[in-house]
Design a protein around this motif. Structure first.
Motif, PDB file in Angstrom:
ATOM      1  N   LYS A 222     -28.175 -58.429  21.513  1.00 41.93           N
ATOM      2  CA  LYS A 222     -28.737 -58.365  20.158  1.00 41.93           C
ATOM      3  C   LYS A 222     -29.099 -56.928  19.784  1.00 41.93           C
ATOM      4  N   LEU A 223     -29.673 -56.187  20.746  1.00 40.60           N
ATOM      5  CA  LEU A 223     -30.000 -54.784  20.489  1.00 40.60           C
ATOM      6  C   LEU A 223     -28.733 -53.988  20.196  1.00 40.60           C
ATOM      7  N   SER A 224     -27.687 -54.238  20.962  1.00 39.82           N
ATOM      8  CA  SER A 224     -26.408 -53.550  20.761  1.00 39.82           C
ATOM      9  C   SER A 224     -25.833 -53.841  19.381  1.00 39.82           C
ATOM     10  N   GLU A 225     -25.907 -55.101  18.966  1.00 36.81           N
ATOM     11  CA  GLU A 225     -25.388 -55.483  17.649  1.00 36.81           C
ATOM     12  C   GLU A 225     -26.211 -54.848  16.534  1.00 36.81           C
ATOM     13  N   GLU A 226     -27.510 -54.781  16.705  1.00 38.37           N
ATOM     14  CA  GLU A 226     -28.390 -54.211  15.692  1.00 38.37           C
ATOM     15  C   GLU A 226     -28.122 -52.719  15.510  1.00 38.37           C
ATOM     16  N   LEU A 227     -27.942 -51.995  16.607  1.00 40.98           N
ATOM     17  CA  LEU A 227     -27.758 -50.544  16.535  1.00 40.98           C
ATOM     18  C   LEU A 227     -26.292 -50.149  16.365  1.00 40.98           C
ATOM     19  N   MET A 228     -25.377 -51.128  16.653  1.00 42.33           N
ATOM     20  CA  MET A 228     -23.931 -50.891  16.560  1.00 42.33           C
ATOM     21  C   MET A 228     -23.465 -49.807  17.533  1.00 42.33           C
ATOM     22  N   PHE A 229     -24.047 -49.870  18.747  1.00 46.60           N
ATOM     23  CA  PHE A 229     -23.631 -48.997  19.841  1.00 46.60           C
ATOM     24  C   PHE A 229     -23.426 -49.851  21.086  1.00 46.60           C
ATOM     25  N   HIS A 230     -22.601 -49.348  22.013  1.00 47.85           N
ATOM     26  CA  HIS A 230     -22.372 -50.058  23.263  1.00 47.85           C
ATOM     27  C   HIS A 230     -23.661 -50.079  24.081  1.00 47.85           C
ATOM     28  N   PRO A 231     -23.932 -51.190  24.762  1.00 48.24           N
ATOM     29  CA  PRO A 231     -25.161 -51.276  25.566  1.00 48.24           C
ATOM     30  C   PRO A 231     -25.331 -50.119  26.562  1.00 48.24           C
ATOM     31  N   ASP A 232     -24.226 -49.714  27.194  1.00 47.32           N
ATOM     32  CA  ASP A 232     -24.320 -48.621  28.166  1.00 47.32           C
ATOM     33  C   ASP A 232     -24.754 -47.315  27.504  1.00 47.32           C
ATOM     34  N   TYR A 233     -24.265 -47.078  26.279  1.00 44.96           N
ATOM     35  CA  TYR A 233     -24.634 -45.847  25.569  1.00 44.96           C
ATOM     36  C   TYR A 233     -26.112 -45.869  25.195  1.00 44.96           C
ATOM     37  N   ILE A 234     -26.600 -47.011  24.720  1.00 47.22           N
ATOM     38  CA  ILE A 234     -28.019 -47.144  24.382  1.00 47.22           C
ATOM     39  C   ILE A 234     -28.880 -46.908  25.619  1.00 47.22           C
ATOM     40  N   THR A 235     -28.462 -47.478  26.731  1.00 44.88           N
ATOM     41  CA  THR A 235     -29.207 -47.314  27.987  1.00 44.88           C
ATOM     42  C   THR A 235     -29.257 -45.851  28.407  1.00 44.88           C
ATOM     43  N   ARG A 236     -28.118 -45.152  28.319  1.00 48.65           N
ATOM     44  CA  ARG A 236     -28.092 -43.730  28.691  1.00 48.65           C
ATOM     45  C   ARG A 236     -29.003 -42.907  27.788  1.00 48.65           C
ATOM     46  N   CYS A 237     -28.989 -43.214  26.479  1.00 53.58           N
ATOM     47  CA  CYS A 237     -29.841 -42.478  25.532  1.00 53.58           C
ATOM     48  C   CYS A 237     -31.315 -42.657  25.865  1.00 53.58           C
ATOM     49  N   MET A 238     -31.710 -43.889  26.185  1.00 53.12           N
ATOM     50  CA  MET A 238     -33.114 -44.145  26.487  1.00 53.12           C
ATOM     51  C   MET A 238     -33.518 -43.526  27.816  1.00 53.12           C
ATOM     52  N   GLN A 239     -32.636 -43.604  28.805  1.00 53.09           N
ATOM     53  CA  GLN A 239     -32.958 -42.995  30.104  1.00 53.09           C
ATOM     54  C   GLN A 239     -33.095 -41.483  29.982  1.00 53.09           C
ATOM     55  N   LYS A 240     -32.229 -40.869  29.192  1.00 51.35           N
ATOM     56  CA  LYS A 240     -32.288 -39.418  29.031  1.00 51.35           C
ATOM     57  C   LYS A 240     -33.528 -38.988  28.260  1.00 51.35           C
ATOM     58  N   THR A 241     -33.942 -39.783  27.270  1.00 47.31           N
ATOM     59  CA  THR A 241     -35.049 -39.394  26.393  1.00 47.31           C
ATOM     60  C   THR A 241     -36.418 -39.764  26.946  1.00 47.31           C
ATOM     61  N   ILE A 242     -36.570 -40.996  27.447  1.00 47.87           N
ATOM     62  CA  ILE A 242     -37.892 -41.436  27.917  1.00 47.87           C
ATOM     63  C   ILE A 242     -37.900 -41.860  29.383  1.00 47.87           C
ATOM     64  N   GLY A 243     -36.741 -41.772  30.050  1.00 51.02           N
ATOM     65  CA  GLY A 243     -36.699 -42.107  31.469  1.00 51.02           C
ATOM     66  C   GLY A 243     -36.758 -43.586  31.774  1.00 51.02           C
ATOM     67  N   MET A 244     -36.424 -44.432  30.781  1.00 51.04           N
ATOM     68  CA  MET A 244     -36.465 -45.878  30.974  1.00 51.04           C
ATOM     69  C   MET A 244     -35.233 -46.536  30.371  1.00 51.04           C
ATOM     70  N   THR A 245     -34.826 -47.658  30.961  1.00 54.25           N
ATOM     71  CA  THR A 245     -33.800 -48.493  30.356  1.00 54.25           C
ATOM     72  C   THR A 245     -34.455 -49.351  29.273  1.00 54.25           C
ATOM     73  N   PRO A 246     -33.668 -50.000  28.400  1.00 61.52           N
ATOM     74  CA  PRO A 246     -34.270 -50.897  27.404  1.00 61.52           C
ATOM     75  C   PRO A 246     -35.131 -51.988  28.031  1.00 61.52           C
ATOM     76  N   VAL A 247     -34.653 -52.585  29.113  1.00 60.38           N
ATOM     77  CA  VAL A 247     -35.425 -53.653  29.765  1.00 60.38           C
ATOM     78  C   VAL A 247     -36.747 -53.115  30.300  1.00 60.38           C
ATOM     79  N   GLN A 248     -36.706 -51.942  30.903  1.00 65.44           N
ATOM     80  CA  GLN A 248     -37.938 -51.327  31.413  1.00 65.44           C
ATOM     81  C   GLN A 248     -38.902 -51.015  30.280  1.00 65.44           C
ATOM     82  N   TYR A 249     -38.356 -50.588  29.133  1.00 65.93           N
ATOM     83  CA  TYR A 249     -39.237 -50.271  28.002  1.00 65.93           C
ATOM     84  C   TYR A 249     -39.874 -51.536  27.426  1.00 65.93           C
ATOM     85  N   VAL A 250     -39.136 -52.637  27.410  1.00 68.42           N
ATOM     86  CA  VAL A 250     -39.716 -53.907  26.944  1.00 68.42           C
ATOM     87  C   VAL A 250     -40.946 -54.238  27.791  1.00 68.42           C
TER      88      VAL A 250
END
Length: 288
Positions: free
Chosen positions: A204-232
């Motif tokens: 659902k997050l991928s569909e909302e942002l229109m990016f691949h899940p792996d790309y979203i995960t890399r962006c979050m890890q690089k910026t805040i050091g967490m995966t989406p699941v970890q941030y939840v």
């Protein structure tokens, strides 16, 4: 603004969080190290030498060593404050006039084969965070309750690395130009904050942002050091901690409020992440 030659980076000493109660004010003292104060909720009224600051939600103030500071007015409501103490090697800093800057002002010398690149960071002494959620995540990493069973000799070194990253983010804040990676991370964090009470689905997050899940995960890890699941998990537990301190609601009620229906699972998760049970955390922070 505070001008600092980099390297070396400022040295992290310690940090924490406190709740200033209504009718109280900050200490009157002269401190030998830098003191960064960030307000998450409420309003803190501080005076450094002859200058007064009203620090509201999402704002920070860096108090300079060996200058007198005090609260000049009582808090009008409970105020949630994160504080960090740090030093600058050889007290090598200057106070300069505020100015519009970009990397061209900060980057002073390219690296060679034998010498590192040189920078002169220009950090506003008082400011409003533009990327509040990202910055709060960095601050939270520095003040997490130490877990005795997970404590290791490199704990302080890890905090120093996190503090250096915080300083880089403060410098980026002064530029106010978010990168593409930071923009994706901010959108993902906003989605999670809006729907944290519902079961989290990466699809659902991928569909909302229109990016691949792996790309979203890399962006979050690089910026805040967490995966989406970890941030939840981080976001839910952070809300739970506030509710534990600020209300008398039962643990089961708080668990449901933050999107976790199984109170047993919630308590185990809380103990794993914080090193304390929810009720132990409530008693510790309230000093009961």
């Amino acid at each position: 603004m505070i001008a600092l030659p980099i390297p070396p980076f400022p040295t992290f000493i310690t940090g924490g969080q406190y709740f200033a109660q209504k009718g109280t004010r900050h200490f009157h003292r002269t401190f030998p190290v830098f003191d960064l104060l960030y307000v998450r909720k409420g309003m803190l009224f501080l005076q450094e030498e002859n200058r007064q600051y009203d620090i509201g939600p999402g704002q920070y103030l860096i108090l300079v060593p060996d200058t007198e500071h005090k609260g000049y007015r009582d808090c009008e409501e409970e105020t949630d404050v994160i504080w960090l103490h740090f030093t600058v090697p050889l007290h090598n800093h200057l106070i300069v006039k505020d100015q519009a800057i970009d990397w061209s002002y900060v980057y002073k010398k390219e690296a060679t084969f034998t010498e590192p690149a040189e920078y002169s960071f220009l950090i506003p002494q008082f400011g409003q965070l533009k990327r509040k959620d990202i910055m709060e995540q960095h601050l939270q990493q520095l003040i997490q309750t130490d877990k005795e069973q997970d404590h290791s000799p490199d704990d302080y070194l890890q905090k120093q690395l996190a503090f250096s990253e915080l300083f880089i983010q403060l410098q980026r804040e002064a530029f106010s130009i978010p990168t593409a990676t930071e923009k994706v991370c901010e959108k993902a964090m906003k989605y999670i904050q809006d729907y944290f009470q519902s079961p989290f689905k990466m699809k659902k997050l991928s569909e909302e942002l229109m990016f691949h899940p792996d790309y979203i995960t890399r962006c979050m890890q690089k910026t805040i050091g967490m995966t989406p699941v970890q941030y939840v998990t981080y976001y839910r537990l952070n809300l739970a901690k506030r509710m534990l301190v600020q209300s008398d609601e039962k643990v089961a009620t708080i668990a449901k409020e933050v999107g976790i229906d199984d109170v047993t699972y919630f308590s185990k998760l809380f103990k794993k992440e914080e090193g304390l049970t929810p009720l132990e955390y409530r008693r510790l922070v309230r000093r009961e």
